[in-house]
Write an enzyme that holds these catalytic residues in place. Structure first.
Site, PDB file in Angstrom:
ATOM      1  N   ASP A 181      -9.967  -3.841  -5.188  1.00  0.00           N
ATOM      2  CA  ASP A 181     -10.516  -4.743  -4.151  1.00  0.00           C
ATOM      3  C   ASP A 181     -12.094  -4.212  -4.300  1.00  0.00           C
ATOM      4  O   ASP A 181     -12.365  -3.330  -3.573  1.00  0.00           O
ATOM      5  CB  ASP A 181     -10.220  -5.359  -2.737  1.00  0.00           C
ATOM      6  CG  ASP A 181      -8.756  -6.356  -2.389  1.00  0.00           C
ATOM      7  OD1 ASP A 181      -8.796  -6.814  -3.831  1.00  0.00           O
ATOM      8  OD2 ASP A 181      -8.323  -6.199  -2.126  1.00  0.00           O
TER       9      ASP A 181
ATOM     10  N   ASN B 219       1.123  -1.435   0.066  1.00  0.00           N
ATOM     11  CA  ASN B 219      -0.351   0.040  -0.356  1.00  0.00           C
ATOM     12  C   ASN B 219       0.920   1.450   0.312  1.00  0.00           C
ATOM     13  O   ASN B 219       0.169   2.730  -0.339  1.00  0.00           O
ATOM     14  CB  ASN B 219      -1.062  -0.365   0.799  1.00  0.00           C
ATOM     15  CG  ASN B 219      -2.073  -1.135   1.067  1.00  0.00           C
ATOM     16  OD1 ASN B 219      -2.206  -1.255  -0.039  1.00  0.00           O
ATOM     17  ND2 ASN B 219      -2.302  -1.236   2.147  1.00  0.00           N
TER      18      ASN B 219
ATOM     19  N   ASP C  41     -15.612  10.725  -4.283  1.00  0.00           N
ATOM     20  CA  ASP C  41     -15.833  12.153  -4.297  1.00  0.00           C
ATOM     21  C   ASP C  41     -14.763  13.035  -3.129  1.00  0.00           C
ATOM     22  O   ASP C  41     -13.884  14.340  -3.875  1.00  0.00           O
ATOM     23  CB  ASP C  41     -17.047  11.810  -3.208  1.00  0.00           C
ATOM     24  CG  ASP C  41     -16.738  11.597  -2.264  1.00  0.00           C
ATOM     25  OD1 ASP C  41     -16.604  10.818  -1.945  1.00  0.00           O
ATOM     26  OD2 ASP C  41     -17.469  11.989  -0.982  1.00  0.00           O
TER      27      ASP C  41
END
Length: 437
Positions: free
Chosen positions: A128, A35, A136
């Site tokens: 995923d 990540n 947003d």
């Protein structure tokens, strides 16, 4: 790897066969954080000089991001744990529409392109799909940075009328807490803006702090106070070298796999300080100890039988949501009733049905998963629908009596470079049966 081969990998029918009830013990390295690396790949596109990321994970998402940056004009070479980026002479303001749907960080990559040339078009993110995951806050950051946003059924177009981003203030909070991805998106936009931008309610996840450290080392001034993150843009962003931190999620996965099978593991490339406090606390409550080793790694072992726990996921340094499915699999072997409540996303239960196939007594109501143990798991044929769900099923198979078949290996290859090899090193009986589209 070509775009075509990546497309085929998405429907790869490769399966893994596991014969369980073998205690996992031994020493293995932890890969660079998936990540963190995915966000640094986007940040690398901002550099005005050649840049090398070291310790990068050998996963499918690394190659997808490399191809996305190449398509946008950068020169990218990967291999041997290195991600080398030479800046684009001419930026193509497009995130590849097919490749962009394969990763979750599409909007972050788009922010880097927008910051470089003032316009970008990109598809909606992939990755995923265990629950709806909105962008947003990413789009809000692009808008306040001066971009006009046009959304269609296929994606987003963002264009700055002044042909460059401007300094801004943006709030990246959501009903489920601060948005990690939108915080990084805002930082990348601010890094190229003239003046100082303010990001309120920023995420403090390691993906954010490591990206901030990366940018700071390249000449972008970043300060934090009670207001939020203050980012002062730079006309020139330096190149150089930067090391990706060890993957706390992979470390947690290996710890839980060893604990579920009654073994112990010595992990390199991470220390106890690299394990979030919330995760370490949950492991300790379940009966698992962590101890640093003199050579810089961490050793973990199970103290007797596993004990049921009640925990909730949360922002760093809490229990990472990406460890919840694996934790549920491990807790099938704990005595008593465990509860895991999801507080980062609306829900996270794609692993529940698969674990039931192994004989787990597990159910999910809303955001809470209940596990009653210790269960005598048996071999099963199951398929994971996302990275962490597939990993949870693999842990169940390792603890189960008899042989199991796990499908959905494409997801594992997106998140783990050497997971199956490492499990085999620890003593797991694993066979990979290649498949194809």
């Amino acid at each position: 790897m070509t775009t075509t081969s990546l497309s085929k990998a998405a429907v790869d029918t490769t399966v893994v066969q596991v014969t369980g009830e073998r205690p996992l013990s031994g020493r293995i390295p932890v890969q660079g954080s998936k990540n963190i690396a995915l966000h640094l790949y986007a940040a690398a596109f901002l550099a005005d000089a050649p840049l090398v990321l070291t310790g990068t994970p050998a996963i499918l998402d690394t190659e997808v991001c490399a191809q996305i940056l190449r398509h946008a004009g950068a020169t990218v070479d990967t291999g041997a744990g290195r991600f080398c980026v030479a800046p684009a002479n001419a930026v193509r303001p497009v995130i590849h529409p097919e490749l962009g749907r394969k990763v979750r960080t599409t909007a972050v990559l788009a922010a880097a392109v927008l910051a470089r040339c003032g316009r970008v078009s990109f598809p909606y993110p992939g990755g995923d799909a265990f629950c709806p995951r909105l962008i947003d806050r990413h789009l809000a950051a692009m808008q306040v940075a001066g971009a006009d946003i046009i959304a269609s059924n296929t994606g987003i177009r963002a264009r700055c009328s002044a042909r460059r981003v401007r300094a801004f203030t943006v709030d990246v909070d959501t009903p489920y807490g601060s948005s990690l991805g939108a915080t990084v998106t805002a930082m990348l936009l601010a890094a190229r803006a003239t003046g100082t931008s303010l990001i309120t309610h920023p995420s403090v996840e390691p993906e954010v702090t490591e990206t901030a450290r990366f940018l700071n080392q390249r000449g972008v001034l970043i300060d934090v106070d009670d207001e939020g993150l203050h980012v002062t843009g730079s006309e020139s962003i330096a190149g150089g070298e930067f090391a990706v931190a060890g993957d706390r999620i992979e470390a947690a996965t290996m710890i839980m796999a060893a604990a579920a099978t009654g073994g112990e593991v010595h992990l390199d490339n991470i220390t106890a300080a690299g394990i979030p406090v919330g995760l370490a606390s949950a492991l300790a409550s379940a009966g698992i100890t962590l101890a640093d080793t003199p050579d810089g790694g961490v050793r973990t072992r199970r103290q007797g039988t596993l004990t049921a726990i009640e925990v909730a996921t949360g922002p760093h340094p809490g229990l990472p949501t990406d460890t919840a499915p694996q934790l549920a699999a491990m807790l099938t072997q704990a005595h008593g009733t465990s509860l895991i409540t999801e507080r980062v996303y609306p829900r996270r239960d794609t692993h529940v049905q698969g674990l039931r196939a192994f004989g787990a007594d597990i159910d999910a109501t809303g955001a809470t998963t209940r596990i009653r143990g210790a269960a005598r798991l048996h071999g099963a044929d199951a398929e994971g629908a996302d990275i962490r769900a597939a990993t949870a099923l693999l842990i169940a198979a390792l603890a189960a009596e008899g042989a199991s078949t796990i499908r959905g290996m494409y997801h594992l290859r997106r998140g783990y470079g050497h997971l199956l090899d490492n499990l085999a090193t620890l003593g797991a009986d694993i066979t990979t049966i290649p498949g194809g589209p």
